[in-house]
Design a protein around this motif. Sequence first.
Motif, short mmCIF file in Angstrom:
data_model
loop_
_atom_site.label_atom_id
_atom_site.label_comp_id
_atom_site.label_asym_id
_atom_site.label_seq_id
_atom_site.Cartn_x
_atom_site.Cartn_y
_atom_site.Cartn_z
N MET A 76 0.82 -1.20 0.00
CA MET A 76 0.00 0.00 0.00
C MET A 76 0.86 1.26 0.00
O MET A 76 0.55 2.25 -0.67
N VAL A 77 1.95 1.19 0.75
CA VAL A 77 2.84 2.37 0.78
C VAL A 77 3.44 2.61 -0.59
O VAL A 77 3.57 3.75 -1.06
N VAL A 78 3.85 1.49 -1.23
CA VAL A 78 4.43 1.65 -2.58
C VAL A 78 3.42 2.27 -3.53
O VAL A 78 3.72 3.17 -4.33
N GLU A 79 2.20 1.77 -3.44
CA GLU A 79 1.16 2.33 -4.32
C GLU A 79 0.95 3.83 -4.05
O GLU A 79 0.80 4.64 -4.98
N GLU A 80 0.96 4.15 -2.80
CA GLU A 80 0.73 5.57 -2.48
C GLU A 80 1.93 6.42 -2.90
O GLU A 80 1.76 7.57 -3.33
N GLU A 81 3.13 5.85 -2.74
CA GLU A 81 4.30 6.62 -3.20
C GLU A 81 4.26 6.80 -4.71
O GLU A 81 4.64 7.86 -5.24
N THR A 82 3.82 5.72 -5.39
CA THR A 82 3.66 5.86 -6.84
C THR A 82 2.64 6.94 -7.19
O THR A 82 2.83 7.74 -8.12
N LEU A 83 1.56 6.93 -6.45
CA LEU A 83 0.56 7.97 -6.65
C LEU A 83 1.13 9.36 -6.41
O LEU A 83 0.86 10.31 -7.17
N LYS A 84 1.96 9.44 -5.37
CA LYS A 84 2.57 10.73 -5.06
C LYS A 84 3.46 11.19 -6.20
O LYS A 84 3.43 12.36 -6.62
N GLU A 85 4.26 10.25 -6.72
CA GLU A 85 5.14 10.61 -7.83
C GLU A 85 4.33 11.05 -9.06
O GLU A 85 4.67 12.01 -9.77
N ARG A 86 3.22 10.30 -9.29
CA ARG A 86 2.39 10.65 -10.44
C ARG A 86 1.77 12.04 -10.26
O ARG A 86 1.68 12.83 -11.21
N LEU A 87 1.39 12.31 -9.02
CA LEU A 87 0.82 13.63 -8.76
C LEU A 87 1.87 14.73 -8.94
O LEU A 87 1.56 15.80 -9.48
#
Length: 587
Positions: A76-87
């Motif tokens: 979940m953290v990885v997904e959220e970090e990916t989301l953060k990078e995408r943002l």
Amino acid sequence: MSASATRFKSWERAVVQSGAMATRKSEVLAAETVSYLNRAMATLRDIWEEIGIPEEMRLQRTEMVKEHIKNLLNMMVVEEETLKERLLKSIAQCRKDLDALCRELQLDPLEVEEGGTVLQMEKNLRTYVEILLKQKKDRKQELETLQEEDRDLCDVLCTPMFQIDSNAVPSQEDLNRYRQHLASLVAEKEKRHEEFVGAKRQIILLMEELDHDPETSFELDVVYESEETFCLSTDNITALQTLLQQLQARRALNEAVCAELRARITALWDRLQVPAEDRDAFAVHMTGCRAKTRKALQLEVDRLEELKLQNMKSVVQAIRAELAEFWDKCFYSQEQREAFSPYYDEDYTETLLELHDTEVLNIKNYYETHKELFEAVLKWEENWRLFLELERKATDPSRFTNRGGNLLKEEKQRAKLQKTLSKLQEELDTRVHAWEQEHNRTFLVKGQQFMEYVRGQWELFHQEKEKEKQERQLKKSRQMEAEMLYGSTPRTPVKRRVLSPHTPHKLNGTALSNATPNSTMRSACGRTIYHLPTPRLPPSGGKSGQARTPGPPATKPRRPGHNERNKENVQLNGTTLSARTFKSFQV
């Protein structure tokens, strides 16, 4: 700051407030998650105890739960970090897009607040990008619409299109200028269309009137092409006006020629004394200026000219009568009239006719050019003749027998005429002087300068008055001498009047009450003197001072002022004699 930027700021503040509320809710949910995990582990331990799972296996199972939860959370953290990078990438791209859109839309650079979260910032930037993209799309669509309208107008008006970069995004100022340009083109189109429709209507009417068929391609387009498809270019409008002016000039020329032909026909009719029936038969051609009308007029002129040559003498005499009429209007003297020697030529030839035509034309032009001045002189002439007529009436003894206040009316009219003549003389003197200054020649009235002519008329008038006065005095003198030498001549009255018996006649102190009207007596000189009867008016009903209008007098009435002229009479042997008679007696 633009309106769109203001709306975006408002929306951004709303998003921040909603984010704060979501943060408080997530903290509550996290606490609930930890609580749920603790309860689940406690439940697992209870189940393991009931089952009797050894401690080692419990540790293994707890380790497995831990790993499972750890992996799940790590994922979940990885997904959220990916989301953060995408943002973050989206924020960077949005910033880049915003800068480009601001440049394209010619807007000020966007100022984004840095205090918010990444998600909020990304959402704000993305929303603003969408707004600017919509503005860009709207402007491009409006530009395409304006260009399409511009293209249609330019096709009709044959003018170049509005200069604007079709690939770039137009600014609001560019679009406003484009709209104003199109509005002016629409107004110009309506103006030219109205001008074209009006000119086309006139051109068609003129062509019909002149019997002219369209010949050139432009004339064909004007007459037959649709009003909506005709090119309303500046050159075409200019050519249209030129064509209209040419047709109007032709019509004016036709009108002038037809008017000249009609005037010539009328003059020839008058000179040739053409009957009214023949004139009425040709009356249909005496109006209009169509080509067939002009042709008919020309044929009639040719016919009359030929007839004129056949009746040369009568035509010349008619022209001479017209010429004499204009000579009178221009106050020509006899010398001026005799200067035109062909007037007295009896050899009636075509050359003589041409000379008379030329002279009539010249005198007509001369009269029309100075018509106002000649009319003023004529007015003075008419007033002068009326003045002479009143003066003639003033010397007529019979006017004293008129009743109704005619004498007073004549006196007032004569006084008014004298003022009018004086005023007319002054005005004409000024106008004639100005005319002579302008034309550098003398204005003649019957061969004299106007004021000399006026003075001459007054001198003739005074001479005639003096001549009449002298004739009256001579006549009276001769009459009195004859009376003194031969006695008065008895006059037989038309109707015998009855003398009053109370009217005595005295001579040498002797009453002659019984003397008859024609009785005679001897004078002191031995001459027989006839006494004229003294008529008395019959009684007027007892009213003194009111005399009825008498009938025809029986004898000639006494002249006014007779008694006054005899005041110098002297007495000779009791007989009354005039001084002149007394002198004759002395001789």
